[in-house]
Scaffold this motif. Structure first.
Motif, mmCIF file in Angstrom:
data_model
loop_
_atom_site.group_PDB
_atom_site.id
_atom_site.type_symbol
_atom_site.label_atom_id
_atom_site.label_comp_id
_atom_site.label_asym_id
_atom_site.label_seq_id
_atom_site.Cartn_x
_atom_site.Cartn_y
_atom_site.Cartn_z
ATOM 1 N N ALA B 52 0.838 -1.208 0.000
ATOM 2 C CA ALA B 52 0.000 0.000 0.000
ATOM 3 C C ALA B 52 0.868 1.251 0.000
ATOM 4 O O ALA B 52 0.587 2.210 -0.737
ATOM 5 C CB ALA B 52 -0.921 -0.018 1.214
ATOM 6 N N ALA B 53 1.940 1.228 0.802
ATOM 7 C CA ALA B 53 2.824 2.403 0.833
ATOM 8 C C ALA B 53 3.512 2.588 -0.508
ATOM 9 O O ALA B 53 3.653 3.723 -0.998
ATOM 10 C CB ALA B 53 3.848 2.239 1.949
ATOM 11 N N GLY B 54 3.924 1.475 -1.138
ATOM 12 C CA GLY B 54 4.536 1.577 -2.461
ATOM 13 C C GLY B 54 3.564 2.146 -3.481
ATOM 14 O O GLY B 54 3.930 2.967 -4.319
ATOM 15 N N ALA B 55 2.293 1.719 -3.380
ATOM 16 C CA ALA B 55 1.282 2.219 -4.321
ATOM 17 C C ALA B 55 0.986 3.688 -4.062
ATOM 18 O O ALA B 55 0.649 4.425 -4.982
ATOM 19 C CB ALA B 55 0.015 1.388 -4.198
ATOM 20 N N HIS B 56 1.125 4.120 -2.818
ATOM 21 C CA HIS B 56 0.868 5.518 -2.474
ATOM 22 C C HIS B 56 1.794 6.440 -3.250
ATOM 23 O O HIS B 56 1.393 7.491 -3.738
ATOM 24 C CB HIS B 56 1.055 5.693 -0.972
ATOM 25 N N TRP B 57 3.065 6.059 -3.374
ATOM 26 C CA TRP B 57 4.020 6.885 -4.095
ATOM 27 C C TRP B 57 4.239 6.424 -5.535
ATOM 28 O O TRP B 57 5.080 6.975 -6.224
ATOM 29 C CB TRP B 57 5.346 6.933 -3.341
ATOM 30 N N GLY B 58 3.528 5.381 -5.945
ATOM 31 C CA GLY B 58 3.669 4.908 -7.318
ATOM 32 C C GLY B 58 5.033 4.337 -7.635
ATOM 33 O O GLY B 58 5.498 4.401 -8.759
ATOM 34 N N GLN B 59 5.697 3.757 -6.620
ATOM 35 C CA GLN B 59 7.030 3.201 -6.817
ATOM 36 C C GLN B 59 6.993 1.674 -6.680
ATOM 37 O O GLN B 59 6.137 1.140 -5.970
ATOM 38 C CB GLN B 59 7.995 3.760 -5.761
ATOM 39 N N PRO B 60 7.914 0.963 -7.344
ATOM 40 C CA PRO B 60 7.909 -0.501 -7.245
ATOM 41 C C PRO B 60 8.516 -1.034 -5.947
ATOM 42 O O PRO B 60 8.426 -2.234 -5.692
ATOM 43 C CB PRO B 60 8.749 -0.928 -8.453
ATOM 44 N N ASP B 61 9.119 -0.179 -5.127
ATOM 45 C CA ASP B 61 9.852 -0.653 -3.944
ATOM 46 C C ASP B 61 8.982 -1.470 -3.001
ATOM 47 O O ASP B 61 9.439 -2.461 -2.415
ATOM 48 C CB ASP B 61 10.450 0.531 -3.177
ATOM 49 N N GLY B 62 7.720 -1.051 -2.859
ATOM 50 C CA GLY B 62 6.834 -1.775 -1.958
ATOM 51 C C GLY B 62 6.650 -3.215 -2.387
ATOM 52 O O GLY B 62 6.671 -4.131 -1.562
ATOM 53 N N GLN B 63 6.494 -3.425 -3.697
ATOM 54 C CA GLN B 63 6.300 -4.793 -4.182
ATOM 55 C C GLN B 63 7.559 -5.628 -4.033
ATOM 56 O O GLN B 63 7.506 -6.850 -3.861
ATOM 57 C CB GLN B 63 5.864 -4.753 -5.641
ATOM 58 N N ILE B 64 8.733 -4.956 -4.104
ATOM 59 C CA ILE B 64 9.983 -5.713 -3.933
ATOM 60 C C ILE B 64 10.104 -6.198 -2.493
ATOM 61 O O ILE B 64 10.460 -7.354 -2.239
ATOM 62 C CB ILE B 64 11.175 -4.845 -4.356
ATOM 63 N N VAL B 65 9.761 -5.317 -1.554
ATOM 64 C CA VAL B 65 9.790 -5.760 -0.150
ATOM 65 C C VAL B 65 8.757 -6.854 0.067
ATOM 66 O O VAL B 65 8.980 -7.797 0.829
ATOM 67 C CB VAL B 65 9.556 -4.565 0.797
ATOM 68 N N PHE B 66 7.618 -6.757 -0.640
ATOM 69 C CA PHE B 66 6.620 -7.828 -0.558
ATOM 70 C C PHE B 66 7.234 -9.156 -0.979
ATOM 71 O O PHE B 66 7.032 -10.181 -0.324
ATOM 72 C CB PHE B 66 5.429 -7.487 -1.460
ATOM 73 N N MET B 67 8.012 -9.143 -2.050
ATOM 74 C CA MET B 67 8.629 -10.402 -2.498
ATOM 75 C C MET B 67 9.620 -10.929 -1.470
ATOM 76 O O MET B 67 9.710 -12.138 -1.256
ATOM 77 C CB MET B 67 9.327 -10.178 -3.830
ATOM 78 N N LEU B 68 10.357 -10.017 -0.820
ATOM 79 C CA LEU B 68 11.302 -10.475 0.204
ATOM 80 C C LEU B 68 10.548 -11.088 1.379
ATOM 81 O O LEU B 68 10.958 -12.107 1.948
ATOM 82 C CB LEU B 68 12.178 -9.310 0.668
ATOM 83 N N ILE B 69 9.409 -10.471 1.748
ATOM 84 C CA ILE B 69 8.601 -11.023 2.839
ATOM 85 C C ILE B 69 8.079 -12.406 2.458
ATOM 86 O O ILE B 69 8.039 -13.332 3.274
ATOM 87 C CB ILE B 69 7.446 -10.060 3.182
ATOM 88 N N LEU B 70 7.710 -12.543 1.187
ATOM 89 C CA LEU B 70 7.244 -13.843 0.679
ATOM 90 C C LEU B 70 8.331 -14.906 0.836
ATOM 91 O O LEU B 70 8.064 -16.043 1.258
ATOM 92 C CB LEU B 70 6.884 -13.664 -0.789
ATOM 93 N N THR B 71 9.578 -14.506 0.518
ATOM 94 C CA THR B 71 10.699 -15.432 0.658
ATOM 95 C C THR B 71 10.884 -15.845 2.107
ATOM 96 O O THR B 71 11.059 -17.029 2.412
ATOM 97 C CB THR B 71 11.979 -14.756 0.152
ATOM 98 N N VAL B 72 10.826 -14.849 2.996
ATOM 99 C CA VAL B 72 10.984 -15.140 4.423
ATOM 100 C C VAL B 72 9.882 -16.085 4.887
ATOM 101 O O VAL B 72 10.130 -17.065 5.606
ATOM 102 C CB VAL B 72 10.965 -13.836 5.243
ATOM 103 N N ALA B 73 8.643 -15.816 4.435
ATOM 104 C CA ALA B 73 7.518 -16.661 4.859
ATOM 105 C C ALA B 73 7.702 -18.089 4.371
ATOM 106 O O ALA B 73 7.457 -19.040 5.118
ATOM 107 C CB ALA B 73 6.211 -16.073 4.325
ATOM 108 N N ALA B 74 8.146 -18.238 3.111
ATOM 109 C CA ALA B 74 8.313 -19.584 2.569
ATOM 110 C C ALA B 74 9.381 -20.349 3.334
ATOM 111 O O ALA B 74 9.176 -21.509 3.720
ATOM 112 C CB ALA B 74 8.670 -19.494 1.085
ATOM 113 N N ALA B 75 10.525 -19.703 3.597
ATOM 114 C CA ALA B 75 11.608 -20.385 4.316
ATOM 115 C C ALA B 75 11.170 -20.720 5.737
ATOM 116 O O ALA B 75 11.422 -21.833 6.236
ATOM 117 C CB ALA B 75 12.844 -19.492 4.336
ATOM 118 N N GLU B 76 10.472 -19.772 6.379
ATOM 119 C CA GLU B 76 10.036 -19.979 7.762
ATOM 120 C C GLU B 76 9.055 -21.147 7.859
ATOM 121 O O GLU B 76 9.141 -21.984 8.757
ATOM 122 C CB GLU B 76 9.395 -18.686 8.261
ATOM 123 N N VAL B 77 8.117 -21.216 6.881
ATOM 124 C CA VAL B 77 7.131 -22.291 6.916
ATOM 125 C C VAL B 77 7.792 -23.640 6.658
ATOM 126 O O VAL B 77 7.449 -24.638 7.301
ATOM 127 C CB VAL B 77 6.022 -22.011 5.892
#
Lengths: 175, 104
Positions: B52-77
């Motif tokens: 949401a914060a990334g979309a607020h400024w129209g930058q891709p950074d938010g989605q990149i952090v989303f992908m990193l969180i996805l990686t962390v979630a997958a490894a953790e699970v």
């Protein structure tokens, strides 16, 4: 106007499904509610202009990670006994305190959020832009993520292999 | 695409509600599978806030952090569910109160 309505519907579905998932006694039922919640969050991602994140949410979260949960729950074979045990643990005197503490922290968050203003951007951030940024300034983060995944792979292999060996299955390795 | 004017603080509200629900689930549950599910909910809500914060400024950074969180979630699970199998095997229960010593 339609998008805003869709957002509120998706947000309500996500919240209700999550609450139901957290209060179920049967693990599989909770898991299905959790999948609904993740799909609703994917809809929110799509509406706020992040189609790539929405696709990843469905493919990896609702697809891969939840399937992993399903397989483990199937292996454990919990059944009716586990259901009753869960019901015993979910008494109001057990969850009232934690719920109150979580509510207090939520109220604090609410206070901080109330100062934020402005809508989300009206233009979608395409997958191309995400890819360019991912392999441009964020390439080190990609490397770290790959190392994390390798560590997760080795760790889960180590934990899972011993489980298979001691149960009498032959996994083809030297004992 | 005009008319897509979802207020940022409403998305952050949903995200923090999800986080609070996940944290409550984490505290009230003793079954390790439900603990892992609550962790997933919490990680997912943090990811929602980032996107949401990334979309607020129209930058891709938010989605990149989303992908990193996805990686962390997958490894953790993956590691967490491996531990679930071990706990079930050793203690014959999924109650985390039974696994309260460093050397079982």
């Amino acid at each position: 106007m339609l998008e805003i309505t869709l957002f509120y519907v998706a947000a309500t579905v996500a919240l209700v499904a999550t609450v139901l998932a957290m209060t179920r006694t049967n693990a599989i039922h909770a898991l299905i509610y959790l999948i609904v919640s993740l799909l609703a969050v994917a809809v929110i991602f799509f509406l706020i202009g992040a189609p790539f994140a929405a696709a990843l949410e469905i493919v990896i979260y609702a697809g891969a990670i939840m399937v992993l949960f399903v397989f483990v729950i199937m292996m454990l074979n919990l059944g009716e006994k586990g259901d009753q045990q869960e019901r015993q643990w979910l008494l109001p005197k057990i969850w009232a305190g934690p719920a109150l503490l979580a509510a207090v922290l939520f109220a604090e968050l609410l206070y901080v959020i109330s100062t934020v203003e402005g809508p989300v951007s009206t233009t979608a951030v395409s997958a191309k832009e995400v890819g360019l940024a991912l392999f441009g300034p964020y390439v080190l983060a990609v490397e770290i993520a790959s190392m994390l995944l390798l560590a997760g792979l080795v760790g889960s292999f180590h934990l899972g292999r011993r489980y298979l060996e001691r149960d009498g299955f032959d996994d083809g390795s030297e004992k | 695409m005009d008319g897509l004017n979802i207020p940022l603080n409403h998305i952050l509200l949903v995200s923090s509600l999800l986080f609070a629900i996940g944290m409550m689930g984490l505290m009230i549950r003793r079954n390790i599978i439900f603990i892992l599910m609550s962790l997933e909910v919490m990680l997912n809500s943090a990811a929602l806030a980032f996107v949401a914060a990334g979309a607020h400024w129209g930058q891709p950074d938010g989605q990149i952090v989303f992908m990193l969180i996805l990686t962390v979630a997958a490894a953790e699970v993956a590691v967490g569910l491996g531990l679930v199998l071990q706990v079930q095997k050793r203690f014959k229960t999924l109650d985390m109160d039974h696994a309260n010593r460093m050397r079982g």
